[in-house]
Structures are given as C-alpha cells and as structure tokens.
Motif scaffolding. Structure first.
Motif, PDB file in Angstrom:
ATOM      1  N   ASN A 198       7.158   9.773  -1.971  1.00  0.00           N
ATOM      2  CA  ASN A 198       6.905  10.966  -1.327  1.00  0.00           C
ATOM      3  C   ASN A 198       6.476  10.359   0.130  1.00  0.00           C
ATOM      4  O   ASN A 198       5.249   9.979   0.100  1.00  0.00           O
ATOM      5  N   SER A 199       7.246  10.562   1.001  1.00  0.00           N
ATOM      6  CA  SER A 199       6.644  10.411   2.385  1.00  0.00           C
ATOM      7  C   SER A 199       7.444  11.477   3.141  1.00  0.00           C
ATOM      8  O   SER A 199       8.503  11.842   2.967  1.00  0.00           O
ATOM      9  N   PRO A 200       6.799  12.236   4.126  1.00  0.00           N
ATOM     10  CA  PRO A 200       5.312  12.454   4.380  1.00  0.00           C
ATOM     11  C   PRO A 200       4.422  12.580   3.010  1.00  0.00           C
ATOM     12  O   PRO A 200       5.041  13.473   2.261  1.00  0.00           O
ATOM     13  N   HIS A 201       3.373  11.956   2.576  1.00  0.00           N
ATOM     14  CA  HIS A 201       2.819  12.043   1.499  1.00  0.00           C
ATOM     15  C   HIS A 201       1.574  13.028   1.241  1.00  0.00           C
ATOM     16  O   HIS A 201       0.707  12.942   2.204  1.00  0.00           O
ATOM     17  N   ASN A 202       1.788  13.606   0.155  1.00  0.00           N
ATOM     18  CA  ASN A 202       0.437  14.499  -0.313  1.00  0.00           C
ATOM     19  C   ASN A 202      -0.113  13.787  -1.422  1.00  0.00           C
ATOM     20  O   ASN A 202       0.558  13.399  -2.301  1.00  0.00           O
ATOM     21  N   PRO A 203      -1.359  13.697  -1.274  1.00  0.00           N
ATOM     22  CA  PRO A 203      -2.509  14.335  -0.535  1.00  0.00           C
ATOM     23  C   PRO A 203      -2.958  13.459   0.724  1.00  0.00           C
ATOM     24  O   PRO A 203      -3.965  14.147   1.477  1.00  0.00           O
ATOM     25  N   THR A 204      -2.483  12.271   1.174  1.00  0.00           N
ATOM     26  CA  THR A 204      -2.990  11.506   2.294  1.00  0.00           C
ATOM     27  C   THR A 204      -2.450  11.915   3.448  1.00  0.00           C
ATOM     28  O   THR A 204      -3.154  11.339   4.460  1.00  0.00           O
ATOM     29  N   GLY A 205      -1.425  12.447   3.633  1.00  0.00           N
ATOM     30  CA  GLY A 205      -0.965  12.874   4.776  1.00  0.00           C
ATOM     31  C   GLY A 205      -0.231  11.616   5.508  1.00  0.00           C
ATOM     32  O   GLY A 205      -0.186  11.489   6.944  1.00  0.00           O
ATOM     33  N   THR A 206       0.181  10.559   4.914  1.00  0.00           N
ATOM     34  CA  THR A 206       0.614   9.496   5.586  1.00  0.00           C
ATOM     35  C   THR A 206       2.030   9.374   5.518  1.00  0.00           C
ATOM     36  O   THR A 206       2.860   9.980   4.715  1.00  0.00           O
ATOM     37  N   VAL A 207       2.627   8.881   6.614  1.00  0.00           N
ATOM     38  CA  VAL A 207       4.106   8.725   6.790  1.00  0.00           C
ATOM     39  C   VAL A 207       4.365   7.209   6.409  1.00  0.00           C
ATOM     40  O   VAL A 207       3.740   6.228   7.293  1.00  0.00           O
ATOM     41  N   LEU A 208       5.079   6.776   5.712  1.00  0.00           N
ATOM     42  CA  LEU A 208       5.481   5.329   5.541  1.00  0.00           C
ATOM     43  C   LEU A 208       6.284   4.801   6.691  1.00  0.00           C
ATOM     44  O   LEU A 208       7.284   5.571   7.463  1.00  0.00           O
TER      45      LEU A 208
ATOM     46  N   GLY B 208     -20.581  16.712   9.482  1.00  0.00           N
ATOM     47  CA  GLY B 208     -20.907  15.388   8.908  1.00  0.00           C
ATOM     48  C   GLY B 208     -20.052  14.892   7.918  1.00  0.00           C
ATOM     49  O   GLY B 208     -20.640  13.871   7.388  1.00  0.00           O
ATOM     50  N   LEU B 209     -18.769  15.146   7.839  1.00  0.00           N
ATOM     51  CA  LEU B 209     -17.830  14.496   6.927  1.00  0.00           C
ATOM     52  C   LEU B 209     -16.853  13.708   7.729  1.00  0.00           C
ATOM     53  O   LEU B 209     -15.953  13.985   8.407  1.00  0.00           O
ATOM     54  N   PRO B 210     -17.044  12.275   7.061  1.00  0.00           N
ATOM     55  CA  PRO B 210     -15.916  11.330   7.752  1.00  0.00           C
ATOM     56  C   PRO B 210     -14.695  11.723   7.331  1.00  0.00           C
ATOM     57  O   PRO B 210     -14.347  12.017   6.198  1.00  0.00           O
ATOM     58  N   VAL B 211     -13.584  11.876   8.382  1.00  0.00           N
ATOM     59  CA  VAL B 211     -12.529  12.482   8.045  1.00  0.00           C
ATOM     60  C   VAL B 211     -11.278  11.324   8.188  1.00  0.00           C
ATOM     61  O   VAL B 211     -11.392  10.428   9.201  1.00  0.00           O
ATOM     62  N   ILE B 212     -10.554  11.357   7.226  1.00  0.00           N
ATOM     63  CA  ILE B 212      -9.100  10.298   7.551  1.00  0.00           C
ATOM     64  C   ILE B 212      -8.124  11.403   8.245  1.00  0.00           C
ATOM     65  O   ILE B 212      -7.473  12.426   7.124  1.00  0.00           O
ATOM     66  N   SER B 213      -7.970  11.696   9.359  1.00  0.00           N
ATOM     67  CA  SER B 213      -7.101  12.432  10.111  1.00  0.00           C
ATOM     68  C   SER B 213      -5.586  12.100   9.537  1.00  0.00           C
ATOM     69  O   SER B 213      -5.096  10.940   9.724  1.00  0.00           O
ATOM     70  N   PRO B 214      -4.885  13.166   8.913  1.00  0.00           N
ATOM     71  CA  PRO B 214      -3.472  12.787   8.660  1.00  0.00           C
ATOM     72  C   PRO B 214      -2.208  12.717   9.834  1.00  0.00           C
ATOM     73  O   PRO B 214      -2.531  13.397  10.770  1.00  0.00           O
ATOM     74  N   GLN B 215      -1.291  11.928   9.456  1.00  0.00           N
ATOM     75  CA  GLN B 215      -0.186  11.830  10.368  1.00  0.00           C
ATOM     76  C   GLN B 215       0.823  13.037  10.251  1.00  0.00           C
ATOM     77  O   GLN B 215       1.713  13.116  10.798  1.00  0.00           O
ATOM     78  N   ALA B 216       0.814  13.834   8.930  1.00  0.00           N
ATOM     79  CA  ALA B 216       1.518  14.864   8.739  1.00  0.00           C
ATOM     80  C   ALA B 216       1.002  15.428   7.484  1.00  0.00           C
ATOM     81  O   ALA B 216      -0.191  15.448   7.307  1.00  0.00           O
ATOM     82  N   THR B 217       1.689  16.582   7.060  1.00  0.00           N
ATOM     83  CA  THR B 217       1.538  17.414   6.118  1.00  0.00           C
ATOM     84  C   THR B 217       0.492  18.533   6.460  1.00  0.00           C
ATOM     85  O   THR B 217       0.292  18.878   7.461  1.00  0.00           O
ATOM     86  N   TYR B 218      -0.086  19.239   5.412  1.00  0.00           N
ATOM     87  CA  TYR B 218      -0.971  20.244   5.566  1.00  0.00           C
ATOM     88  C   TYR B 218      -2.505  19.748   5.279  1.00  0.00           C
ATOM     89  O   TYR B 218      -3.353  20.550   5.238  1.00  0.00           O
TER      90      TYR B 218
END
Ligand code: PMP
Ligand code: GLN
Length: 393
Positions: free
Chosen positions: A172-182, A312-322
């Motif tokens: 699964n790419s773009p990946h749910n739930p991480t928002g990563t694109v391989l 105050g929440l550290p976020v991993i900003s996604p490259q893709a998805t919702y």
C-alpha cells in the motif's frame, strides 16, 4: 450455542472506523477519525450519476464493469503511469478497493499461504487474508526519528519475512495510516524480491493522486518485470470525494484478473450501476483536476499539522493521503493512544483513530503512543477542530 463467529474471523470484532464514527455522533464531536471528505465531488462526476438514475444503468451492469468505465480506467492508467491494459481482459470493476483486495486474497491464496505486508496495516487486509485462510507476515515501517516523515522499512526485516510459504506481497503506497510514499529504491527492493521469489504482487493505490510536496507516487507495476505479476487496485472514493459509492477496480495481466473475477462474481457479482458512468467521466477529467485535488489537500494538511503542533502534539507530517500522525506522550502521560482517543471527545470534542489498531499484537508497542487525524475536511470544520484541540495544550 457456542460463539457463532467462525474461528478465522475471531479477534476482528467491529472496525475501529465504525466505533469511532459512532462515538463522534453520540458525543457531537468533530470526526477526524474515519477518512472521508465532508465536501462534494466534482459536478462533472456527480451530474452524470444523477442523470443515470432512472435509466437502464439502474439494472445489473456487466460482470467485469461497463465497457465505458473499463476504457476510462485503462486510459487513465496509461496517462498517469504509461502502462497499458486491455480494457476487455485486464480490468475488473469492483465494489470499492475493499472488495478488489478481498477477492484477490480469496482467488490467489491457498490455506497457509503467507502474505508479506507493511505494518501498520490497513485494517481490511488482515481480515481479507484471514478469510482466505492465509497468514500475514508483517514488516514494520519505522517512523522517522523526530521531525517529518517518511517512514521506512528495514531491508533485512523485509528479507527475513519471506519464507518458502510466501505467495504474495501486498503493498500500500501511498500508505494508510502513515501517509508515506515508498521511494524508487524501496520499490526496486520489492520488485527484486518479487521476481527472485516468484511472488504475486497486489498494490493498493487508492491514494495515488493525493501526494504532496513534490513527492511522486510510482506504481510498483511500472518497474521492469512487474507488470506481469502485479494486480493494481485503486478506487474512486478518494479521487472524486465519493467514498460511499464504493467503485473500485483492479488492473493486471489477464490470468490474474480472471482469477479475481472468479471470486468477485460470487461476492457481489456487480455493483454501483449508475455510479459507473459517473466514475468513467471523472477518470477522463483533464490532468489539472488531479493535480488540483493534491494541492487542495496539501493546504488542508498544513492547516491541521500547524493546529496539532500548536496544541502541543508532535506531528509526523505526511507526504500523501488524508492522515497525519501525532505522538500523544506529551499530553497523555501513560502514552496510551487508544485511551487518548476514547477520552478525546470529552477532552476536546474531537475524534481520532489510535494507530495501535493497525498493528499486530506482536508489534503493538511500536504504535501504542501514535494517533491518526484526518484532514480531508472543509475549512470551517478544520478551523473549529484546531480551536478545540488547543484545549489539550
Ligand atoms: N485501501 C486503503 C489503504 C484505504 O485507506 C481504503 C479506505 N478508503 C481502502 C483501501 C478502501 O477503499 P474503498 O472505499 O474503495 O473500498
Ligand atoms: N479508509 C478509511 C480510513 O482509513 C476508512 C474506510 C472504512 O471505514 N472502512 O479512515
């Protein structure tokens, strides 16, 4: 009577999306859990569906899907990836990507066959593999060390997951739930393993057009030697803001598509008669539509990511998805993302999804402190959500 649920489905219970969407309704919270847009699709698509209701399109469409939609799928696929498929033998229209994936597992797996996939795992995968009698072999995607993504896999862990029983790679790419694109290199590793071990590959590309920051989605099917062993799955839900229509499709070599069709014809046979011509019209929209939806969603991502950081929440900003992922340890001292999500309606009037539900028990510790928020929401809803989330700071 003994418990009625068959053993292969034990442990699946109610999907987290149903649970959290119900919680949003009963608590009057803003639902940033289940990924669905709260704004309509393009009129060029919606108008065709409206006009189709009350015509012959209300009756059973042909088993593989209406010819117009199959031609639109292959035309779109060729324009966006350069890969050609025969609309008569190499495309099958399904009831969403969900049915395409389930039918692929039922069609291709023998009992005990192993499916290698990345974890966190989109929830329907484990259930589909289980229904087919298969076994999942998850490989963790590791979050970036502080700061923005992407998440990556460890090549040694991936290689170690392949055994003589491995039949299929489910990617699964773009990946749910991480928002990563391989990346291209990561895809090349997957292609090499698939060819060396003679594996079938199923790619889930439902977020193919929702990619940001100049990141590029490349279909694994376009790598050398991959077209002939890959089933590409996608759907209309995310691309045209019509997640309730459940129109999906699978493209691949004729023998693999025929196998999936055999299973699919006894699941739903066909679906979505009046929506099929509408999705065909959508897939024929000019390139500007597809780049436009990515830009629009990128802006929504930025609004939510900024709001989550302010809270105050550290976020991993996604490259893709919702979806954006946060680490809740700063606002939830025990670091329990599930407890955080259950309490979030009361604390802030917002609903989110605990990332831990996308992990197998063996790797649950990797996702325990993570929570997924959806940003596919209108300006007013995002602004209100961001305002409410400030209560956490
Ligand atoms: N795969 C992934 C990764 C998803 O996020 C979703 C949810 N939209 C699906 C498949 C299911 O797609 P559909 O609604 O078309 O069945
Ligand atoms: N894909 C959507 C999500 O991840 C949910 C779809 C569903 O409810 N099954 O939020």
């Amino acid at each position: 009577m003994t418990a009625p649920l068959a053993s292969r489905l034990r442990g699946f219970g109610t999907t987290i999306f149903a649970e959290m969407s119900a919680l949003a309704v009963t608590t009057g919270s803003i639902n940033l859990g289940q990924g669905f847009p709260d704004y309509p699709g393009p009129p060029e698509v919606l108008d065709v569906a409206r006009a189709a209701i009350g015509t012959d399109a209300d009756q059973y469409p042909p088993g593989p899907g209406i010819p117009e939609l199959r031609a639109a799928v292959t035309g779109h696929r060729e324009r966006s990836t350069g890969t050609r498929y025969d609309p008569d033998t190499e495309v099958l229209v399904t009831a969403g990507a969900t049915e395409a994936l389930a039918a692929a597992m039922l069609a291709l797996l023998e009992p005990g066959d192993e499916v290698v996939l990345f974890e966190p795992i989109y929830d329907s995968y484990s259930a589909s593999v289980a229904m087919a009698g298969g076994v999942i072999r998850p490989v963790p995607l590791h979050p970036p060390e502080g700061g923005p993504g992407p998440w990556t896999f460890d090549e040694a862990e991936l290689r170690a997951a392949i055994t003589p029983r491995t039949r299929l790679l489910l990617v699964n790419s773009p990946h749910n739930p991480t928002g990563t694109v391989l990346t291209g290199e990561e895809l090349a590793v997957l292609a090499e393993l698939a060819t060396t071990h003679d594996l079938v590959v199923v790619t889930d590309e439902v977020y193919e057009h929702l990619v940001f920051d100049g990141a590029r989605h490349v279909s694994l099917a376009t790598l050398p030697g991959m077209r002939e062993r890959t089933l590409v799955v996608s759907s209309a839900g995310k691309t045209f803001n019509v997640t309730g229509w459940k129109v999906g499709w699978v493209c691949g070599p004729a023998a693999l598509v025929a196998a999936v069709r055999t299973a699919k014809q006894f699941l739903t046979y066909v679906n979505a008669g009046p929506f099929q011509p509408a999705v065909a019209a959508g897939l024929r929209l000019p390139e500007a539509y597809f780049t436009g939806i990515a830009r629009d969603l990128e802006y929504r991502r930025d609004v939510l990511v900024a709001g989550l950081r302010d809270a105050g929440l550290p976020v991993i900003s996604p490259q893709a998805t919702y979806f954006a992922t946060v680490d809740v340890r700063g606002v939830q001292p025990d670091g329990d993302g599930l407890a955080f999500c259950r309490a979030l309606p009361e604390r802030a009037g917002v609903v989110a999804i605990p990332t831990v539900v996308f992990y197998t028990p063996e790797h649950a510790h990797l996702g325990r402190h993570l929570v997924r928020f959806a940003f596919c929401k209108s300006d007013a809803v995002l602004a209100e959500a961001v305002e409410r989330l400030r209560r956490l700071a």
